[in-house]
Design an enzyme around this catalytic site. Structure first.
Site, PDB file in Angstrom:
ATOM      1  N   LYS A 149      -0.566   5.117  -0.019  1.00 54.10           N
ATOM      2  CA  LYS A 149      -1.152   4.077  -0.864  1.00 54.10           C
ATOM      3  C   LYS A 149      -1.769   4.682  -2.118  1.00 54.10           C
ATOM      4  O   LYS A 149      -1.501   4.232  -3.242  1.00 54.10           O
ATOM      5  CB  LYS A 149      -2.227   3.311  -0.090  1.00 54.10           C
ATOM      6  CG  LYS A 149      -2.823   2.141  -0.856  1.00 54.10           C
ATOM      7  CD  LYS A 149      -4.085   1.607  -0.225  1.00 54.10           C
ATOM      8  CE  LYS A 149      -5.284   2.423  -0.672  1.00 54.10           C
ATOM      9  NZ  LYS A 149      -6.568   1.825  -0.268  1.00 54.10           N
ATOM     10  N   ASP A 162      -2.651  -2.275   0.236  1.00 57.86           N
ATOM     11  CA  ASP A 162      -4.056  -2.255   0.636  1.00 57.86           C
ATOM     12  C   ASP A 162      -4.331  -3.447   1.548  1.00 57.86           C
ATOM     13  O   ASP A 162      -3.410  -4.163   1.963  1.00 57.86           O
ATOM     14  CB  ASP A 162      -4.968  -2.250  -0.595  1.00 57.86           C
ATOM     15  CG  ASP A 162      -4.952  -3.580  -1.335  1.00 57.86           C
ATOM     16  OD1 ASP A 162      -4.096  -4.435  -1.025  1.00 57.86           O
ATOM     17  OD2 ASP A 162      -5.804  -3.773  -2.227  1.00 57.86           O
TER      18      ASP A 162
END
Length: 365
Positions: free
Chosen positions: A230, A248
């Site tokens: 991420k 997220d």
């Protein structure tokens, strides 16, 4: 023996009384008999009349006969029936408006792709100024800020990093920093000890393995302490212009609500959603979804009543559907509040967004 006149008179009186009683009782008995006779004679006429009145009702009635009701019960039922029907319609209408989730039908792969891309186009119109909400001036600052953003808001990170970068502007300086001093700076971000270890560790990794420069490849970035896929995609997409999907908590929540995927692991969500869009759109898609999650489609109470993609959302009705009440749930520039960046892009300011206040200042929110 001969009866005396007195006895004879009393006997006659007694006989007379008995005869009078019999005559009276016979007269009384005659009255009901006559009434019964007249009632029996009149009964056929009444039955015929009632049969004529009931004939149309019998013709219109269904096969099964309903139980007999008095006129009072019938009138009460007639008054109650419209109210019950209206109440049922009102409830059904409210449920349909608030919970159309059950009515959402399974869709083909082609239909899913079309719906997903249309949602992204709609969100692009709502958030044309969408951007990464972390303040940064170079790839190193973005990398550190993204690591610090775990388990806290971008706003809190943006309020903290100015002090950090003013004291340690390069990887070399942060790699040699005193951990206790860094911890004190990062305390407002939460988990400050673990985050201090990560940012000092990744700074040492940049100095030792990449000459103090942030690498532009996924496989290199994920080798640094505290850097996962991420974080790597945030840096690649926003500092190097290389497409990536940022999975997220907001992204995970929304793509599952929209039924783009049923996966729960970030890597699998990334692959499933990435297959629905051209690779060139991945970075902007991430911004659109995350912005919508922060501003409107919240975790606990989505603002469904003002959502621009409500007709495309299988989960419409999970949140507030009344438009006036839903408006009160909006956050950041949509709700008239400051955004998360202290130094946002000009396009954001032109759209009515306001910069966030520095750490310790009164935000007005």
């Amino acid at each position: 023996m001969k009866k005396t006149p007195a006895k004879t008179a009393s006997a006659k009186k007694a006989v007379g009384k008995k005869t009078a009683k019999k005559t009276a009782s016979a007269a009384k008995a005659a009255v009901p008999a006559k009434a019964t006779e007249s009632a029996e004679k009149a009964a056929p006429a009444k039955r015929a009349a009632s049969a004529k009145k009931a004939a149309p009702a019998k013709t219109a009635a269904p096969a099964k006969t309903a139980p007999a009701t008095t006129p009072t019960a019938k009138s009460a039922a007639a008054k109650t029936a419209p109210k019950k029907a209206t109440a049922k319609k009102a409830v059904a209408g409210r449920v349909a408006a608030e919970k159309p989730v059950a009515a959402w039908k399974p869709e083909s792969r082609t239909a899913l792709v079309r719906r997903a891309r249309r949602i992204d186009r709609e969100l692009a119109e709502v958030y044309p100024y969408a951007h990464p909400e972390l303040d940064f001036e170079n790839p190193f600052q973005l990398l550190v800020a993204t690591v610090l953003s775990a388990q806290t808001t971008d706003l809190r990170v943006n309020q903290t990093t100015p002090t950090l970068f003013a004291k340690y502007p390069t990887p070399e300086e942060l790699a040699e920093a005193n951990p206790e001093e860094v911890e004190e700076i990062l305390r407002p971000c939460g988990f400050f000890r673990a985050k201090t270890k990560s940012v000092i560790g990744l700074s040492k990794g940049l100095v030792e393995s990449f000459g103090g420069e942030v690498p532009g490849r996924l496989e290199d970035l994920v080798k640094l302490p505290g850097v996962g896929r991420k974080t790597a995609f945030v840096v690649l997409g926003n500092a190097f212009g290389r497409p990536g999907i940022t999975v997220d908590t907001h992204f995970q929540r929304l793509v599952r609500r929209w039924r783009w995927t049923e996966e729960t692991e970030p890597d699998k969500i990334e692959a499933a959603v990435g297959a629905l869009f051209p690779k060139s759109e991945w970075t902007d898609l991430s911004h659109h979804v995350i912005w919508h999650g922060r501003r409107m489609c919240h975790a606990r109470k989505p603002a469904c009543g003002v959502c621009p993609i409500a007709p495309l959302c299988p989960a419409y009705g999970e949140g507030e559907t009344d438009p006036e009440k839903a408006k009160k749930l909006l956050k950041y520039e949509k709700g008239g509040f400051p955004g998360q960046r202290l130094k946002p892009p000009q396009a954001y300011l032109d759209a009515g967004g306001r910069p966030a206040p520095p750490l310790g200042a009164v935000s007005g929110t």
